[in-house]
Design a protein around this motif. Structure first.
Motif, short mmCIF file in Angstrom:
data_model
loop_
_atom_site.label_atom_id
_atom_site.label_comp_id
_atom_site.label_asym_id
_atom_site.label_seq_id
_atom_site.Cartn_x
_atom_site.Cartn_y
_atom_site.Cartn_z
N ALA B 103 -41.79 24.38 30.54
CA ALA B 103 -42.83 24.65 31.33
C ALA B 103 -42.93 24.32 32.66
O ALA B 103 -43.98 25.77 33.04
N TYR B 106 -40.86 27.62 34.37
CA TYR B 106 -41.54 28.91 34.29
C TYR B 106 -43.62 28.92 35.42
O TYR B 106 -43.69 29.66 35.32
N GLU B 107 -43.94 27.37 35.34
CA GLU B 107 -45.20 27.00 35.95
C GLU B 107 -44.63 27.73 37.92
O GLU B 107 -45.46 28.25 38.04
N ARG B 108 -43.87 26.84 37.95
CA ARG B 108 -43.18 26.87 39.58
C ARG B 108 -43.36 28.33 39.77
O ARG B 108 -42.93 28.67 40.83
N GLU B 112 -44.22 33.96 32.65
CA GLU B 112 -45.59 33.53 32.06
C GLU B 112 -44.58 32.44 31.37
O GLU B 112 -43.68 33.26 30.63
#
Lengths: 240, 240
Positions: B103, B106-108, B112
């Motif tokens: 999580a 993929y946020e960095r 999605e």
């Protein structure tokens, strides 16, 4: 109608120690794909009697054709022919036609046809010779087991002479689309495509090179029209 | 004292179709040799549930450590984690620590974190994560089975983080002599040498290149003095 199946046994300590990188498996895989024979499994085993006999015994019952590479030269670590004889419960001895081929070859070369070289004429009882135009010492087919040399140039010529004698299946057709998006973005739509075209094999092979990442999507099947249809849908999903 | 043993399972249709040439086996083989773990066998199996479960179940009883590569990505053909869970009879579900790693990654990235990517956080119950500094999605160790990615850069970094956690054996020392004579001329003396030094592994690997032919004789063993002694004798047999 399903395609004939095959397995390969690569024999040699030098592969398992990492000293030598095997290339015969990749060569055989490509050649089998061309003629529609499905390579189901490949194994690398050491120059060990139990390991070789065990792999032959297990795989020859599991698939239509077994191909081996390695261990049929003149040195003490070349034990493949003896292992094949043991796996089939047949005797092994110097065979006249193989002996004659080798005797003539070494006479032409002016090399001594000594005991070590004569060992290469030892063929399990009931086998059929496989020609070796490169270095003469023959391979052999024992029932559904094709026993070939480890040296790539020799292995490849033996494969070329064996494959035309086998009944192939429908050659596997494949089409490839390179998609420059993360596999995680591709996976959802691809899974739907795979469900819809469950008669085809759809694989995703990620790459990461020079800062570009993505995946090659490969669609494989024997029916060209179906492969085309799936590829058309795939291109709609991921327009260039 | 014998060295620990290992086996490898390469998972992927793309290897068996010949489309991709595997390089992970050779990498692992070399790394294991350095730390004194004997790679006894390697298998390539297809993306097929029964084939993968069968290979894991058989090999994990046969050797100390099993290493797998491939089939842990986000796409529908990535089924290795589920097969490992089935082979061990444990459940598999999204695991919090793996989920958190992905999580954050993929946020960095600004990508999605969708259902396909979340699948990579599915880890068999009781496994230990293997770090993946390259693309974050972790591998895992389940008992004596080390499950790693197929992409070579990721596989190699996972091997590098796993090997220091294993107890190695005596590193295998090897010396090599290139002899430009036919294997048939080398075989007799070599066989005597192998009998005399039966505690060592002595292999003969023929070559044929640019019109020169001969063999590389490789002497391997854990005891450096013995390897030296055998090499001295070998050099006397085949002076340059």
């Amino acid at each position: 109608m399903t395609n004939p199946t095959a397995a390969m046994i690569v024999i040699g300590d030098e592969i398992l120690s990492g000293r030598t990188r095997d290339s015969n498996m990749n060569h055989l895989a490509k050649e089998l794909t061309k003629v529609g024979i499905d390579l189901r499994e490949a194994r690398v085993v050491s120059d060990d009697r139990d390991a070789i006999i065990g792999a032959i015994t297990e795989l020859r019952d599991k698939v239509d054709h077994v191909f081996t590479s390695g261990g049929i030269g003149p040195t003490h670590d070349d034990i493949t022919a003896d292992c094949v004889a043991a796996a089939f419960g047949v005797s092994i001895d110097i065979r006249e036609d193989a002996y004659a081929l080798l005797a003539a070859h070494y006479e032409r070369q002016g090399s001594e046809f000594n005991a070590a070289r004569q060992r290469m004429a030892r063929i399990p009882d009931g086998a059929v010779l496989i020609e070796n135009p490169v270095s003469i010492a023959p391979g052999f087919a024992m029932d559904n087991v094709f026993v070939m040399a480890g040296v790539p140039a020799v292995f490849e010529t033996m494969v070329a002479s064996v494959l035309p004698t086998l009944t192939g299946g429908a050659p596997l057709l494949s089409q490839n689309l390179r998609v420059e998006r993360g596999e995680g973005d591709i996976a959802g739509p691809l899974s739907e495509l795979a469900s819809e075209f469950s008669d085809l094999s759809i694989g995703s092979y990620p790459f990461q090179k020079n800062g570009i990442y993505g995946a090659n999507i490969v669609i494989r099947g024997a029916d060209g029209a179906r492969v085309d249809a799936a590829m058309t849908r795939l291109c709609e999903m991921f327009p260039a």
